[in-house]
Write an enzyme that holds these catalytic residues in place. Structure first.
Site, PDB file in Angstrom:
ATOM      1  N   ASP A 126       0.757  -1.345  -0.085  1.00 12.51           N
ATOM      2  CA  ASP A 126      -0.041   0.071  -0.082  1.00 12.51           C
ATOM      3  C   ASP A 126       0.893   1.185   0.037  1.00 12.51           C
ATOM      4  OD1 ASP A 126      -2.506   1.198   0.112  1.00 12.51           O
ATOM      5  OD2 ASP A 126      -3.234  -0.111   1.449  1.00 12.51           O
ATOM      6  N   ASP A 183     -10.103   3.538  -3.828  1.00 10.55           N
ATOM      7  CA  ASP A 183     -10.815   2.305  -3.171  1.00 10.55           C
ATOM      8  C   ASP A 183     -12.187   2.175  -3.687  1.00 10.55           C
ATOM      9  OD1 ASP A 183      -8.449   2.148  -1.731  1.00 10.55           O
ATOM     10  OD2 ASP A 183      -9.213   2.035   0.089  1.00 10.55           O
TER      11      ASP A 183
HETATM   12  C1  GLA Z   1      -6.137   1.013   1.295  1.00 10.83           C
HETATM   13  C2  GLA Z   1      -6.200   0.173   0.162  1.00 10.83           C
HETATM   14  C3  GLA Z   1      -7.334  -0.645   0.479  1.00 10.83           C
HETATM   15  C4  GLA Z   1      -7.009  -1.581   1.523  1.00 10.83           C
HETATM   16  C5  GLA Z   1      -6.747  -0.600   2.880  1.00 10.83           C
HETATM   17  C6  GLA Z   1      -6.265  -1.296   4.280  1.00 10.83           C
HETATM   18  O1  GLA Z   1      -7.165   1.970   1.439  1.00 10.83           O
HETATM   19  O2  GLA Z   1      -6.293   0.739  -1.011  1.00 10.83           O
HETATM   20  O3  GLA Z   1      -7.303  -1.791  -0.660  1.00 10.83           O
HETATM   21  O4  GLA Z   1      -5.788  -2.331   1.710  1.00 10.83           O
HETATM   22  O5  GLA Z   1      -5.707   0.472   2.359  1.00 10.83           O
HETATM   23  O6  GLA Z   1      -6.078  -0.206   5.148  1.00 10.83           O
END
Ligand code: GLA
Length: 381
Positions: A126, A183
């Site tokens: 991430d 997301d």
């Molecule tokens: C980010 C990523 C998600 C998930 C969250 C976890 O937002 O884009 O896919 O992995 O972190 O905290």
């Protein structure tokens, strides 16, 4: 390592978020096998954020939270491997993960070594809380080189959400796949928004560098960590069709232990999966009349498949039914003008309906939020 087709599997985040534990992960591995999903190709089980203690151990290594993973990660990995599946984990290019757990910044080599020792096959990486003084491409290179020297083949899944123009530098980092969008959440609105920006990302992808449109929400039905309004079965099909056709990794995000029938049918449609996994991985292109629009609500994505067929997806992201004036495909635009003497024999992959294009134009009225997904064989007119 080289990934020739987009990875398929299950990821814990969409449904379980912080409430992840060994039981959920191992039961999900069982379900992948028992449901037939693994036989369809879904073979990764990925633990997302929130698996570790908030502090590293005295040896500088990350520590699995004993309340969630009482037997440690090697135990989970061994179980997953014993089922013939592959094991994925999560870390972050910053000092903290997005949910505030330890990230791998300045610990890349020790973490890569730890993951390798545990038997990890896939690392989602991430982009939260990274130092702004170091460019994203360098942060991903740091982990890529550490993984490549870890002594184990570990698929590297970059997750920088398309930020900082990821598409321009991701290929040089060695990532096997990369998140091209922010997301997802379990609503039609989110599917629609991610879909509207998808066309650009795919231009920067390719074999071993798959643009990842984020985990699937198919089957969440409004429940779980990113569960919001939920979607209709038709909206989930449109979502799955688009992700499959554009060549995104397909990581299931629902609780597969309690999948309903429409979810099963959607996720296990082998004709649709075959398009996603087509070995040529030719880039999809928008062949609709509105293709030049920045946000096209009626894209018609076309992809030439390895055996000479076309995959064709006609989509309607708008809230009203489309007419033949906004969803039509001219055979000329895909290299099949009348002079070739050729046309297409279509099979719609959700209904099985077959038909032949007779007059050089394919038109379909598509319901709001719906789609038609064809596999089309080139035949004599
Ligand atoms: C980010 C990523 C998600 C998930 C969250 C976890 O937002 O884009 O896919 O992995 O972190 O905290």
């Amino acid at each position: 390592m080289v990934a020739f087709t987009p990875p398929l599997g299950w990821n814990s985040w969409n449904t379980f978020g912080e409430d992840i534990n060994e039981t959920v992960v191992m039961e999900s591995a069982d379900t992948l096998i028992e449901s037939g999903l693994a036989a369809c190709g879904y073979n990764y089980i990925v633990i997302d954020d929130c698996w570790a203690l908030k502090e590293r151990g005295d040896d500088g290594r990350m520590v699995p939270d004993p309340a969630k993973f009482p037997h440690g990660m090697k135990y989970v990995a061994d179980y997953i491997h014993s089922k013939g599946l592959k094991f994925g984990m999560y870390s972050c290019a910053g000092a903290h993960t997005c949910a505030g757990y330890p990230g791998s910044f300045d610990h890349e080599f020790i973490d890569a070594k730890t993951f390798a020792e545990w038997g990890v096959d896939y690392l989602k990486y991430d982009y939260c809380f990274h130092p702004f003084t170091i460019a994203g491409n360098v942060l991903y290179k740091r982990m890529a080189v550490a993984l490549a020297n870890s002594g184990r083949d570990i698929l590297f899944s970059a997750c920088s959400w398309g930020a900082d123009e990821t598409k321009k530098w991701i290929k040089e980092t060695g990532a096997n796949l990369w998140r091209s969008t922010y997301d997802i959440n379990d609503s039609w609105r989110s599917i629609r928004e991610l879909s509207l920006v998808a066309g650009d990302a795919i231009k920067h992808g390719g074999i071993n560098c798959f643009p990842d449109m984020d985990m699937l929400v198919t089957g969440m039905n409004g429940m779980g960590n990113v569960g919001l309004a939920g979607c209709t079965p038709e909206e989930y099909r449109t979502h799955f069709s688009l992700w499959a056709l554009l060549g995104s990794p397909l990581m299931i995000g629902c609780d597969i232990r309690s999948m309903d029938e429409p979810t099963r049918e959607t996720l296990m449609n082998m004709d649709v999966l075959a398009i996603n996994q087509d070995p040529a991985y030719n880039q999809a292109f928008d062949a609709s009349a509105n293709a030049s629009k920045e946000e096209n609500e009626y894209p018609i994505y076309v992809r030439l498949l390895d055996n000479g067929d076309y995959a064709i997806g006609i989509f309607n992201f708008s809230d009203v039914a489309s007419s033949r004036w906004n969803t039509y495909l001219l055979m000329d635009t895909i290299g099949l003008p009348e002079t070739t003497g050729k046309t297409l024999l279509l099979k719609e992959l959700w209904t099985g309906e077959e038909r032949k294009v007779t007059n050089g134009i394919l038109t379909d009225a598509i319901p709001p939020h719906g789609c038609k997904l064809y596999r089309a064989q080139v035949v004599d007119r």
